[in-house]
Design a protein around this motif. Structure first.
Motif, PDB file in Angstrom:
ATOM      1  N   ARG A 179       0.863  -1.161   0.000  1.00  0.00           N
ATOM      2  CA  ARG A 179       0.000   0.000   0.000  1.00  0.00           C
ATOM      3  C   ARG A 179       0.913   1.229   0.000  1.00  0.00           C
ATOM      4  O   ARG A 179       1.616   1.497   0.980  1.00  0.00           O
ATOM      5  CB  ARG A 179      -0.913  -0.019   1.235  1.00  0.00           C
ATOM      6  N   CYS A 223      -3.730  -3.430   6.562  1.00  0.00           N
ATOM      7  CA  CYS A 223      -4.185  -2.097   6.167  1.00  0.00           C
ATOM      8  C   CYS A 223      -5.598  -1.911   6.695  1.00  0.00           C
ATOM      9  O   CYS A 223      -6.402  -2.840   6.646  1.00  0.00           O
ATOM     10  CB  CYS A 223      -4.171  -1.973   4.648  1.00  0.00           C
ATOM     11  N   SER A 224      -5.895  -0.702   7.184  1.00  0.00           N
ATOM     12  CA  SER A 224      -7.253  -0.474   7.703  1.00  0.00           C
ATOM     13  C   SER A 224      -8.292  -0.526   6.584  1.00  0.00           C
ATOM     14  O   SER A 224      -9.475  -0.540   6.849  1.00  0.00           O
ATOM     15  CB  SER A 224      -7.334   0.862   8.427  1.00  0.00           C
ATOM     16  N   GLU A 249      -8.787   8.227   2.846  1.00  0.00           N
ATOM     17  CA  GLU A 249      -7.475   7.691   2.526  1.00  0.00           C
ATOM     18  C   GLU A 249      -7.332   7.791   1.009  1.00  0.00           C
ATOM     19  O   GLU A 249      -7.990   7.084   0.265  1.00  0.00           O
ATOM     20  CB  GLU A 249      -7.440   6.237   2.989  1.00  0.00           C
ATOM     21  N   ALA A 300      -0.806   1.876   8.258  1.00  0.00           N
ATOM     22  CA  ALA A 300      -0.465   3.269   7.936  1.00  0.00           C
ATOM     23  C   ALA A 300       0.623   3.852   8.838  1.00  0.00           C
ATOM     24  O   ALA A 300       1.327   4.784   8.439  1.00  0.00           O
ATOM     25  CB  ALA A 300      -1.723   4.135   8.020  1.00  0.00           C
ATOM     26  N   TYR A 310      -7.639   8.145   7.699  1.00  0.00           N
ATOM     27  CA  TYR A 310      -7.629   7.037   8.658  1.00  0.00           C
ATOM     28  C   TYR A 310      -8.457   7.381   9.894  1.00  0.00           C
ATOM     29  O   TYR A 310      -8.037   7.203  11.023  1.00  0.00           O
ATOM     30  CB  TYR A 310      -6.192   6.642   9.018  1.00  0.00           C
TER      31      TYR A 310
HETATM   32 MO   LIG Z   1      -3.093   1.177   4.913  1.00  0.00          MO
END
Ligand SMILES: [Mo]
Ligand SMILES: Nc1nc2c(c(=O)[nH]1)N[C@H]1C(S)=C(S)[C@@H](COP(=O)(O)O)O[C@H]1N2
Length: 568
Positions: free
Chosen positions: A183, A232-233, A250, A348, A373
């Motif tokens: 990412r 990753c969120s 994001e 992140a 985020y």
């Molecule tokens: Mo992420």
């Protein structure tokens, strides 16, 4: 035969039916009902012709001089944070011209291509600013081709965002480097290890610079090896998008499936030890801000990738400076030569291509920390949101995913459906129990412990299980994990939905069509297919031989009551 007349007069659009059915949402107007008469609002229109004020751009100066390589041996690195003048120059260039709009992929169809989205705007922005940034999009893609597995699913070509296909996500308990998801918010800098150093400054007693050799000196810093899951969120965001779109704060946003999670053994040292060597924090510093050296574009502005974590996290030795991934030097795409790894927090915070750590008093005000985020309440969106409405996401909640089989798949089985997947919990909690349901989440089977991979504090557990399923037809398979703190997942995607499309932690559900061969009738029918040499798939193709003989049919009615009942 005469051709069908296709051009019949109509007031409907060619895809009117799709629009009415919500299958082309991007073309549905917003309805304003605040007046007695309904009104359709017009769409934001993007000018067909892009504009460019050449004079204004020229007046800014020569990009080759303005945006030069920051340091010898650091290809693609422009430092913005110490240079407000540079930021202003780039802003002027970006606001003196227009760029094509982002493609709509949430309310419209998701392109059937790989890469799914090209990231045209980001490429153009890099070229528009110029100087050291000109080469970055090409350098980055070449890096993807060199370092990643050929089967990766490229969700966004630039900045590069990619995940392994489902069949490879949990193929191994430790993710091979070339299959670990990526990412990126910008390009991949190409840094010469021998020219590398990073700065530890801000509110520490003795700010200083460190080379990689300094960090690797075991007489100064004890070596650390940790197996860590980075999630990753945005993982599983696609489930939110398909049901209820939003707008990822994001930026740029990737339509992640279940593969934006990976597990690797990282080698490095604890950031705490470095801070200690710098004489510790001073003047009430409480947060550490991490600087990644690629250029991030937001609101026509250029900046570096900045986030922060609280000192308490660093103090617990849960923040690492890592230079190895699975026993190899970090791949460039994963942050070579040095990255941060924050255990149990969203990906992140694990900053790649680290060039600076700054001790500060308050959490970073950089947009990735403060404006992105964020986990918003459900009634918050484009029409009303404020940054402070969202919770800054740090630890991930408990979650899980089914990697096999896949939605809409037809499964012929003997009473058990073979399933595979992962389970994870953030914040140092771990999957303690994983359960599967074949009836939409009413009854649950516990996956036996021997079918779960090793229990560790900071990693996922992969699992496999032959799920009992007697019924036939469409069934919904659901997974749910309980972590060691007895947290579990909300049942429905609706409960997880949020405007930023983060943290899709509701139970993962897939619909499969169950054909249970342990039932004699099913077995007989499937044999008929085999004997006739007719493929069973796809199930939507009508049966090409009689489902029953007429003799058999008549026999039934002789032996049973007729179709309609009669009065006595
Ligand atoms: Mo992420
Ligand atoms: N410098 C920098 N670090 C970064 C990012 C980035 O864009 N730039 N992306 C972050 C995000 S959102 C995630 S999920 C993880 C992903 O790490 P990976 O690409 O090594 O899997 O990196 C983080 N670190």
């Amino acid at each position: 035969m005469p051709p069908f007349k296709t051009m019949i007069p109509t007031n409907s659009r060619p895809n009117e039916w799709k629009i009415e059915q919500g299958l082309a949402g991007a073309e549905l107007p917003v309805i304003d009902m605040t007046e007695p008469e309904n009104k359709s609002l017009i769409f934001q229109v993007f000018p067909e012709k892009l504009t460019k004020d050449e004079e204004a751009i020229k007046a800014v100066g020569d990009p080759e001089k303005l945006f030069v390589r920051e340091r010898d041996g650091w290809i693609g690195f422009v430092e913005w944070e110490n240079h407000p003048d540079k930021k202003a120059a780039a802003h002027k260039i970006l606001t003196s011209q227009t760029f094509p709009p982002n493609p709509e992929f949430q309310l419209g169809p998701i392109p059937p291509t790989n890469p799914v989205l090209p990231g045209t705007r980001w490429k153009l922005w890099h070229h528009a600013v110029g100087g050291e940034l000109t080469r970055v999009p090409d350098d980055s893609w070449n890096c993807v081709l060199k370092e990643k597995h050929k089967d990766m699913l490229h969700l966004l070509q630039f900045p590069y965002n990619g995940e392994p296909p489902k069949r490879l996500v949990t193929d191994k308990e430790i993710t091979p480097n070339n299959l670990h998801f990526v990412r990126n918010h910008g390009g991949i800098p190409i840094i010469d290890k021998d020219k590398f150093s990073f700065m530890m400054d801000g509110l520490v007693a003795r700010p200083r610079e460190y080379t990689l050799d300094d960090l690797m000196d075991e007489s100064r810093f004890p070596r650390m090896k940790k197996t860590i899951t980075i999630q990753c969120s945005g993982t599983r965001r696609i489930e939110q998008i398909l049901k209820y779109p939003g707008q990822g704060d994001e930026i740029p946003q990737a339509p992640w499936a279940e593969g934006a999670i990976g597990t690797a053994e990282y080698t490095g040292i604890s950031l705490k030890k470095v801070i200690k060597e710098c004489g510790g924090l001073i003047e009430g510093a409480k947060h550490l801000e991490f600087y990644g050296c690629e250029t991030y574009f937001k609101d026509d502005k250029c900046m570096n990738y900045l986030v922060s974590v609280p000192w308490s996290k660093v103090k617990a030795n849960e923040v690492m400076l890592a230079w190895e991934m699975n026993g190899e030097p970090l791949p460039r795409i994963h942050g070579y030569p040095l990255r941060i790894v924050v255990f149990g927090y969203i990906g992140a915070r694990s900053v790649k291509w680290l060039y600076r750590v700054k001790a500060i008093k308050l959490p970073s005000r950089a947009p990735v920390q403060s404006a992105e985020y964020l986990y918003f309440p459900q009634q918050v969106g484009k029409h009303n949101l404020k940054m402070t409405d969202g919770i800054q996401i740090q630890e991930m909640p408990v979650s899980s995913g089914i990697m096999f089989p896949w939605t809409k798949q037809v499964i012929i089985h003997n009473g058990k459906i073979r399933c595979k997947g992962w389970a994870y919990s953030g914040g140092g909690r771990w999957p303690e129990r994983v359960e599967l349901s074949a009836d939409g989440g009413f009854n649950w089977y516990t996956i036996p412990l021997e079918n779960l991979s090793k229990k560790r504090r900071w990693t996922w557990r992969t699992w496999s299980y032959d799920l009992p399923c007697d019924v036939e037809g469409w069934v919904e398979i659901v997974v749910r994990c309980w972590d060691n703190a007895m947290n579990t997942q909300p049942p429905e995607i609706r409960t997880a939905w949020n405007w930023g499309l983060h943290v899709t932690h509701s139970c993962h559900r897939i619909s499969v069509y169950s054909v249970n061969r342990s039932r004699p009738k099913t077995d007989t029918r499937l044999k008929e297919f085999e004997d006739a040499g007719i493929p069973f798939a796809p199930i939507t193709v009508p049966l090409t031989f009689p489902s029953q003989t007429w003799d058999d049919y008549e026999k039934f009615w002789r032996e049973n009551d007729p179709r309609d009942a009669e009065d006595d």
